[in-house]
Design an enzyme around this catalytic site. Structure first.
Site, PDB file in Angstrom:
ATOM      1  N   LYS A  85       0.826  -1.213   0.000  1.00  0.00           N
ATOM      2  CA  LYS A  85       0.000   0.000   0.000  1.00  0.00           C
ATOM      3  C   LYS A  85       0.856   1.257   0.000  1.00  0.00           C
ATOM      4  CE  LYS A  85      -4.219  -2.117   1.383  1.00  0.00           C
ATOM      5  NZ  LYS A  85      -4.970  -2.696   2.500  1.00  0.00           N
TER       6      LYS A  85
ATOM      7  N   LYS B 289     -12.335  -6.232  -7.581  1.00  0.00           N
ATOM      8  CA  LYS B 289     -13.345  -5.241  -7.240  1.00  0.00           C
ATOM      9  C   LYS B 289     -13.176  -3.971  -8.070  1.00  0.00           C
ATOM     10  CE  LYS B 289     -14.406  -6.368  -2.427  1.00  0.00           C
ATOM     11  NZ  LYS B 289     -14.150  -5.970  -1.045  1.00  0.00           N
TER      12      LYS B 289
ATOM     13  N   LYS C  19      -6.990 -12.600 -11.132  1.00  0.00           N
ATOM     14  CA  LYS C  19      -8.297 -12.882 -10.539  1.00  0.00           C
ATOM     15  C   LYS C  19      -9.309 -11.799 -10.887  1.00  0.00           C
ATOM     16  CE  LYS C  19      -7.099 -13.092  -6.169  1.00  0.00           C
ATOM     17  NZ  LYS C  19      -7.261 -13.312  -4.719  1.00  0.00           N
TER      18      LYS C  19
END
Ligand code: TRP
Length: 331
Positions: free
Chosen positions: A112, A197, A194
């Site tokens: 992050k 979102k 994958k």
């Protein structure tokens, strides 16, 4: 006594088929067997999403979609993190059990920092501590999470052990947990990683997608000109289409296309058309149920309040024990 299961979902972005088959479907299977707490981690989302314009809608959507997928708020405690203030209190105590060095070393923290070097806030650093508070506040032992979250659960276990060592046994050791063995992994329809979102939206099937969007995305899924040798191994993007088919189509349909693939007679256009229709039939009732719930703000509020009450009953009991154990209680 049933074992306590707990998991959280960050309300960032739209839930997709990977979330459904990788997580939510398992939550639904757990709800009879365990004492389940499932919550929307809205505080956690603030560490990376300081803009809260979309937050309320996202939180309500995640609650509605979880119920639409089969979670029964009568059976489980389904709540929003910020409605349970005890979590913030426990977070404070657990911060004293966490070493800055080990938090800085956590791979998710490093990722992050790399992704967003301008907003390296202390909440980001102590993300695993808040997550430990989520888990320990109900003294949960089983935490269904994906691979990427296993290290956080391990940290929660360490903080619990340190607390127990310092103040006496209070917390059972939480464990990452997955129902059965293998979780179904759903790849992106373009064959790159994958479903996500936020990334590759055209290659991800969102629970909120309209029927036509579902059809369009599946028809665009990556394929090739088909196998040239009988009984070939499937490339992973083809395997993924079969995985999806196995999840939503009838066994004879799957068998038909397996046979066609093995005999080098497969027509991917036909397979995708069939898959698209079966997927629409599978997903559209979920979407409609979620939409109905989202339109019924009163009912949704009632469900969220009841969930928060259940969660607070358990959480306040834990905090009472924490205050006793630490001696931070004076009358
Ligand atoms: N960190 C988890 C994620 O990003 C969400 C989460 C927050 C969670 N608190 C939790 C998961 C507690 C399990 C238990 O997916």
């Amino acid at each position: 006594m049933k074992e306590v299961v707990l998991s959280g979902i960050r309300p960032t972005g739209f839930l997709h088929l990977g979330n459904y088959f990788g997580a939510m479907r398992n939550y639904v299977r757990m709800q009879d067997e365990y004492n389940c707490y499932f919550f929307v981690a809205d505080w956690h989302s603030l560490t990376t999403h300081p803009d809260t314009k979309e937050l309320k809608n996202s939180v309500l959507r995640v609650v509605a979609e979880n119920i639409a997928c089969g979670l029964d708020p009568e059976k489980v405690a389904l709540y929003v993190q910020s409605d349970v203030k005890e979590i913030a209190e426990l977070y404070l105590y657990l911060n004293m059990m966490a070493y800055v060095g080990e938090l800085e070393k956590t791979p998710t923290f490093k990722d992050k920092v790399r992704q967003n070097p301008d907003n390296v806030n202390a909440g980001l650093l102590t993300y695993p501590v808040l997550m430990a508070a989520d888990i320990l506040v109900h003294r949960a032992v089983k935490v269904p999470v994906g691979k990427d979250q296993e290290q956080h659960v391990e940290l929660a276990r360490k903080f619990a052990e340190r607390f127990n060592y310092r103040y006496g046994d209070l917390f059972p050791a939480p464990q990452a947990f997955n129902y059965g063995t293998q979780l179904v992994k759903i790849m992106s329809l373009d064959g790159n990683g994958k479903m996500s979102k936020s990334e590759n939206q055209m290659a991800t099937l969102y629970l909120a997608d309209e029927d036509d969007a579902i059809r369009k995305k599946i028809m665009k899924a990556k394929t090739d000109s088909g196998p040239t040798e009988p009984n070939s191994q499937k490339p992973d993007y083809i395997e993924n289409l079969f995985t999806l088919m196995n999840l939503v189509s009838t066994p004879d349909v799957v068998q038909h296309y397996e046979t066609a693939f093995n005999g080098c007679a497969i027509r991917y256009g036909d397979l995708k058309k069939q898959l698209a229709e079966d997927m629409v039939n599978f997903m559209s009732p979920i979407r409609q149920k979620a939409a109905d719930l989202q339109a019924n703000k009163e009912l949704l509020a009632k469900i969220m309040k009841a969930g928060a009450e259940k969660a607070r009953a358990s959480a306040s009991e834990t905090l009472k024990l924490v205050r006793q154990a630490t001696g931070v209680n004076y009358f």
